[in-house]
Design a protein around this motif. Sequence first.
Motif, PDB file in Angstrom:
ATOM      1  N   UNK A  57      54.192  36.125-108.070  1.00 36.27           N
ATOM      2  CA  UNK A  57      53.216  36.601-107.096  1.00 36.27           C
ATOM      3  C   UNK A  57      52.708  35.466-106.220  1.00 36.27           C
ATOM      4  N   UNK A  58      52.313  35.825-105.009  1.00 32.44           N
ATOM      5  CA  UNK A  58      51.657  34.897-104.097  1.00 32.44           C
ATOM      6  C   UNK A  58      50.602  35.663-103.322  1.00 32.44           C
ATOM      7  N   UNK A  59      49.544  34.943-102.953  1.00 35.04           N
ATOM      8  CA  UNK A  59      48.413  35.568-102.287  1.00 35.04           C
ATOM      9  C   UNK A  59      47.976  34.765-101.077  1.00 35.04           C
ATOM     10  N   UNK A  60      47.399  35.463-100.110  1.00 31.81           N
ATOM     11  CA  UNK A  60      46.736  34.784 -99.013  1.00 31.81           C
ATOM     12  C   UNK A  60      45.543  34.019 -99.575  1.00 31.81           C
ATOM     13  N   UNK A  61      45.250  32.873 -98.967  1.00 31.48           N
ATOM     14  CA  UNK A  61      44.142  32.057 -99.461  1.00 31.48           C
ATOM     15  C   UNK A  61      42.834  32.839 -99.486  1.00 31.48           C
ATOM     16  N   UNK A  62      42.668  33.743 -98.531  1.00 29.65           N
ATOM     17  CA  UNK A  62      41.410  34.470 -98.407  1.00 29.65           C
ATOM     18  C   UNK A  62      41.158  35.448 -99.553  1.00 29.65           C
ATOM     19  N   UNK A  63      42.198  35.779-100.322  1.00 28.89           N
ATOM     20  CA  UNK A  63      42.026  36.759-101.403  1.00 28.89           C
ATOM     21  C   UNK A  63      42.350  36.191-102.780  1.00 28.89           C
ATOM     22  N   UNK A  64      42.796  34.956-102.856  1.00 26.02           N
ATOM     23  CA  UNK A  64      43.147  34.354-104.142  1.00 26.02           C
ATOM     24  C   UNK A  64      41.961  34.396-105.096  1.00 26.02           C
ATOM     25  N   UNK A  65      42.235  34.807-106.328  1.00 25.38           N
ATOM     26  CA  UNK A  65      41.188  34.897-107.332  1.00 25.38           C
ATOM     27  C   UNK A  65      40.406  36.192-107.284  1.00 25.38           C
ATOM     28  N   UNK A  66      40.601  36.989-106.226  1.00 30.24           N
ATOM     29  CA  UNK A  66      39.863  38.257-106.108  1.00 30.24           C
ATOM     30  C   UNK A  66      40.781  39.465-106.161  1.00 30.24           C
ATOM     31  N   UNK A  67      41.996  39.342-105.635  1.00 34.96           N
ATOM     32  CA  UNK A  67      42.953  40.446-105.579  1.00 34.96           C
ATOM     33  C   UNK A  67      44.097  40.181-106.554  1.00 34.96           C
ATOM     34  N   UNK A  68      44.641  41.256-107.114  1.00 35.95           N
ATOM     35  CA  UNK A  68      45.775  41.142-108.030  1.00 35.95           C
ATOM     36  C   UNK A  68      46.824  42.181-107.680  1.00 35.95           C
ATOM     37  N   UNK A  69      48.055  41.725-107.463  1.00 36.42           N
ATOM     38  CA  UNK A  69      49.174  42.614-107.172  1.00 36.42           C
ATOM     39  C   UNK A  69      49.979  42.826-108.449  1.00 36.42           C
ATOM     40  N   UNK A  70      50.463  44.042-108.630  1.00 34.34           N
ATOM     41  CA  UNK A  70      51.277  44.334-109.814  1.00 34.34           C
ATOM     42  C   UNK A  70      52.177  45.533-109.516  1.00 34.34           C
ATOM     43  N   UNK A  71      53.153  45.737-110.367  1.00 30.49           N
ATOM     44  CA  UNK A  71      54.028  46.901-110.257  1.00 30.49           C
ATOM     45  C   UNK A  71      54.238  47.518-111.634  1.00 30.49           C
ATOM     46  N   UNK A  72      54.429  48.823-111.634  1.00 28.46           N
ATOM     47  CA  UNK A  72      54.823  49.555-112.844  1.00 28.46           C
ATOM     48  C   UNK A  72      56.197  50.135-112.545  1.00 28.46           C
ATOM     49  N   UNK A  73      57.225  49.494-113.071  1.00 31.48           N
ATOM     50  CA  UNK A  73      58.582  49.891-112.708  1.00 31.48           C
ATOM     51  C   UNK A  73      58.963  51.259-113.278  1.00 31.48           C
ATOM     52  N   UNK A  74      58.341  51.660-114.377  1.00 27.31           N
ATOM     53  CA  UNK A  74      58.620  52.996-114.927  1.00 27.31           C
ATOM     54  C   UNK A  74      58.102  54.091-113.989  1.00 27.31           C
ATOM     55  N   UNK A  75      56.938  53.839-113.393  1.00 20.56           N
ATOM     56  CA  UNK A  75      56.368  54.809-112.456  1.00 20.56           C
ATOM     57  C   UNK A  75      56.811  54.539-111.025  1.00 20.56           C
ATOM     58  N   UNK A  76      57.522  53.418-110.813  1.00 17.97           N
ATOM     59  CA  UNK A  76      57.908  52.991-109.465  1.00 17.97           C
ATOM     60  C   UNK A  76      56.707  52.992-108.527  1.00 17.97           C
ATOM     61  N   UNK A  77      55.654  52.401-109.013  1.00 15.19           N
ATOM     62  CA  UNK A  77      54.395  52.340-108.275  1.00 15.19           C
ATOM     63  C   UNK A  77      53.890  50.896-108.269  1.00 15.19           C
ATOM     64  N   UNK A  78      53.379  50.483-107.134  1.00 14.84           N
ATOM     65  CA  UNK A  78      52.776  49.163-106.997  1.00 14.84           C
ATOM     66  C   UNK A  78      51.269  49.318-106.850  1.00 14.84           C
ATOM     67  N   UNK A  79      50.560  48.274-107.220  1.00  7.93           N
ATOM     68  CA  UNK A  79      49.104  48.314-107.185  1.00  7.93           C
ATOM     69  C   UNK A  79      48.568  47.058-106.528  1.00  7.93           C
ATOM     70  N   UNK A  80      47.390  47.200-105.943  1.00  4.86           N
ATOM     71  CA  UNK A  80      46.626  46.047-105.492  1.00  4.86           C
ATOM     72  C   UNK A  80      45.195  46.271-105.948  1.00  4.86           C
ATOM     73  N   UNK A  81      44.771  45.448-106.900  1.00  9.36           N
ATOM     74  CA  UNK A  81      43.406  45.538-107.397  1.00  9.36           C
ATOM     75  C   UNK A  81      42.545  44.589-106.592  1.00  9.36           C
ATOM     76  N   UNK A  82      41.488  45.129-106.009  1.00  7.14           N
ATOM     77  CA  UNK A  82      40.587  44.375-105.146  1.00  7.14           C
ATOM     78  C   UNK A  82      39.246  44.252-105.855  1.00  7.14           C
ATOM     79  N   UNK A  83      38.794  43.034-106.077  1.00 15.01           N
ATOM     80  CA  UNK A  83      37.492  42.804-106.698  1.00 15.01           C
ATOM     81  C   UNK A  83      36.663  41.863-105.829  1.00 15.01           C
ATOM     82  N   UNK A  84      35.377  41.786-106.130  1.00 15.87           N
ATOM     83  CA  UNK A  84      34.461  40.919-105.374  1.00 15.87           C
ATOM     84  C   UNK A  84      34.652  41.115-103.877  1.00 15.87           C
TER      85      UNK A  84
END
Length: 113
Positions: A57-84
């Motif tokens: 994974x890689x993130x823009x500096x403006x979101x590092x430590x706050x956003x998390x990208x992930x994928x669930x390959x069984x569901x073929x779905x990607x996620x972006x968790x946004x915090x703070x």
Amino acid sequence: QVQLVESGGGLVQSGGSLKLSCAASGVSFGSDGMAWYRQAPGNERELVAIISPLGTTNYADSVKGRFTISTDNHKNTAYLELTALKPEDTAVYYCKELRFGVWGQGTQVTVSS
């Protein structure tokens, strides 16, 4: 036919959290990789986060430590968790599949101060 459908956007107060989803059909995030972008009014679309088929994974500096990208390959779905969340995170968020360059339709995130 490749199709991406985002969901999970909404209105949230500053400091709050959201989890965006990107459901894919016709492609596999497990072999192709994907990315999240965002576009605020009057601004160009910018890369927020990217995940490779191997899970790097890689993130823009403006979101590092706050956003998390992930994928669930069984569901073929990607996620972006946004915090703070901050008001400057307000934008339409788009997912993009990286092999064919297909975009989703976008989901609005609005952060109030």
